[in-house]
Write a protein that holds these residues in place. Sequence first.
Motif, mmCIF file in Angstrom:
data_model
loop_
_atom_site.group_PDB
_atom_site.id
_atom_site.type_symbol
_atom_site.label_atom_id
_atom_site.label_comp_id
_atom_site.label_asym_id
_atom_site.label_seq_id
_atom_site.Cartn_x
_atom_site.Cartn_y
_atom_site.Cartn_z
ATOM 1 N N MET A 1 43.965 41.787 41.577
ATOM 2 C CA MET A 1 43.082 40.642 41.633
ATOM 3 C C MET A 1 43.826 39.411 41.114
ATOM 4 O O MET A 1 44.542 39.491 40.137
ATOM 5 C CB MET A 1 41.863 40.881 40.738
ATOM 6 N N ASP A 2 43.562 38.302 41.737
ATOM 7 C CA ASP A 2 44.195 37.079 41.247
ATOM 8 C C ASP A 2 43.276 36.386 40.240
ATOM 9 O O ASP A 2 42.149 36.807 40.003
ATOM 10 C CB ASP A 2 44.551 36.157 42.416
ATOM 11 N N LYS A 3 43.779 35.323 39.653
ATOM 12 C CA LYS A 3 43.035 34.636 38.587
ATOM 13 C C LYS A 3 41.734 34.026 39.089
ATOM 14 O O LYS A 3 40.742 33.973 38.362
ATOM 15 C CB LYS A 3 43.903 33.545 37.951
ATOM 16 N N LYS A 4 41.716 33.567 40.327
ATOM 17 C CA LYS A 4 40.508 32.947 40.874
ATOM 18 C C LYS A 4 39.376 33.971 40.970
ATOM 19 O O LYS A 4 38.232 33.679 40.605
ATOM 20 C CB LYS A 4 40.815 32.357 42.240
ATOM 21 N N GLN A 5 39.675 35.169 41.442
ATOM 22 C CA GLN A 5 38.644 36.205 41.557
ATOM 23 C C GLN A 5 38.140 36.628 40.174
ATOM 24 O O GLN A 5 36.941 36.832 39.992
ATOM 25 C CB GLN A 5 39.204 37.421 42.291
ATOM 26 N N ILE A 6 39.028 36.757 39.217
ATOM 27 C CA ILE A 6 38.634 37.132 37.863
ATOM 28 C C ILE A 6 37.739 36.063 37.257
ATOM 29 O O ILE A 6 36.731 36.362 36.612
ATOM 30 C CB ILE A 6 39.876 37.387 36.983
ATOM 31 N N THR A 7 38.079 34.798 37.488
ATOM 32 C CA THR A 7 37.264 33.701 36.975
ATOM 33 C C THR A 7 35.866 33.727 37.590
ATOM 34 O O THR A 7 34.866 33.556 36.885
ATOM 35 C CB THR A 7 37.943 32.347 37.269
ATOM 36 N N ILE A 8 35.787 33.971 38.880
ATOM 37 C CA ILE A 8 34.489 34.028 39.561
ATOM 38 C C ILE A 8 33.658 35.178 38.997
ATOM 39 O O ILE A 8 32.458 35.020 38.720
ATOM 40 C CB ILE A 8 34.674 34.164 41.085
ATOM 41 N N ILE A 9 34.272 36.327 38.789
ATOM 42 C CA ILE A 9 33.550 37.482 38.246
ATOM 43 C C ILE A 9 33.036 37.179 36.846
ATOM 44 O O ILE A 9 31.877 37.467 36.515
ATOM 45 C CB ILE A 9 34.453 38.731 38.254
ATOM 46 N N LEU A 10 33.862 36.579 36.005
ATOM 47 C CA LEU A 10 33.448 36.253 34.643
ATOM 48 C C LEU A 10 32.315 35.229 34.628
ATOM 49 O O LEU A 10 31.382 35.338 33.831
ATOM 50 C CB LEU A 10 34.634 35.751 33.826
ATOM 51 N N VAL A 11 32.374 34.250 35.503
ATOM 52 C CA VAL A 11 31.303 33.252 35.581
ATOM 53 C C VAL A 11 29.996 33.909 36.025
ATOM 54 O O VAL A 11 28.925 33.628 35.478
ATOM 55 C CB VAL A 11 31.705 32.095 36.527
ATOM 56 N N LEU A 12 30.058 34.806 37.004
ATOM 57 C CA LEU A 12 28.855 35.488 37.470
ATOM 58 C C LEU A 12 28.266 36.406 36.401
ATOM 59 O O LEU A 12 27.041 36.474 36.243
ATOM 60 C CB LEU A 12 29.151 36.277 38.747
ATOM 61 N N VAL A 13 29.119 37.089 35.653
ATOM 62 C CA VAL A 13 28.634 37.944 34.564
ATOM 63 C C VAL A 13 27.965 37.083 33.489
ATOM 64 O O VAL A 13 26.900 37.432 32.968
ATOM 65 C CB VAL A 13 29.776 38.795 33.978
ATOM 66 N N ALA A 14 28.575 35.950 33.148
ATOM 67 C CA ALA A 14 27.979 35.047 32.159
ATOM 68 C C ALA A 14 26.640 34.504 32.666
ATOM 69 O O ALA A 14 25.669 34.397 31.895
ATOM 70 C CB ALA A 14 28.929 33.895 31.850
ATOM 71 N N LEU A 15 26.544 34.172 33.937
ATOM 72 C CA LEU A 15 25.292 33.695 34.513
ATOM 73 C C LEU A 15 24.206 34.777 34.445
ATOM 74 O O LEU A 15 23.052 34.482 34.112
ATOM 75 C CB LEU A 15 25.511 33.252 35.962
ATOM 76 N N CYS A 16 24.579 36.008 34.729
ATOM 77 C CA CYS A 16 23.611 37.115 34.614
ATOM 78 C C CYS A 16 23.130 37.267 33.179
ATOM 79 O O CYS A 16 21.941 37.499 32.939
ATOM 80 C CB CYS A 16 24.246 38.421 35.097
ATOM 81 N N ALA A 17 24.031 37.128 32.213
ATOM 82 C CA ALA A 17 23.650 37.232 30.806
ATOM 83 C C ALA A 17 22.687 36.116 30.425
ATOM 84 O O ALA A 17 21.700 36.354 29.715
ATOM 85 C CB ALA A 17 24.891 37.199 29.923
ATOM 86 N N VAL A 18 22.936 34.907 30.898
ATOM 87 C CA VAL A 18 22.044 33.778 30.593
ATOM 88 C C VAL A 18 20.666 34.018 31.210
ATOM 89 O O VAL A 18 19.633 33.792 30.564
ATOM 90 C CB VAL A 18 22.654 32.453 31.100
ATOM 91 N N ILE A 19 20.642 34.500 32.454
ATOM 92 C CA ILE A 19 19.369 34.772 33.123
ATOM 93 C C ILE A 19 18.598 35.855 32.377
ATOM 94 O O ILE A 19 17.371 35.813 32.290
ATOM 95 C CB ILE A 19 19.600 35.170 34.597
#
Length: 100
Positions: A1-19
Motif C-alpha cells: 500500500m502506498d502512503k495515499k491509501q494508508i492516509t485515506i484508511i486512517l481518515v475513514l477510521v477516524a471518521l467512523c470513531a467520531v460518528i
Amino acid sequence: MDKKQITIILVLVALCAVILIFPLMTIHDSEFGGADGAAEEAIAAVDPDYEPWAENLIELPGGETESLLFCLQTALGAIVIGYGFGYLVARKKYRSEEAA
C-alpha cells in the motif's frame, strides 16, 4: 500500500470513531431501545387489552444472551460478506495473472 491509501484508511477510521463517539457524548440520559420495545409501546397505546397470539419458542435467560446472539449474527454476516469480497478480488487478480 502506498502512503495515499494508508492516509485515506486512517481518515475513514477516524471518521467512523467520531460518528460513533459524538452521539454518545452529546446525548445525555438517553436510552437506546430497540424496535421490539417501541412496537410493544405502540400496541399498548392503541389497544391496552391486547393479548399476544404467539409465544417464544425458546425463553432466553436474560438480555445479555439476546445481545450475544445478535453480535454472533453480525459477525457471521461480516465473515460471509468479507469472504465474498475476498473471493471476487482474488478471482480478478488470478485471471489477470493467467492472461499475462
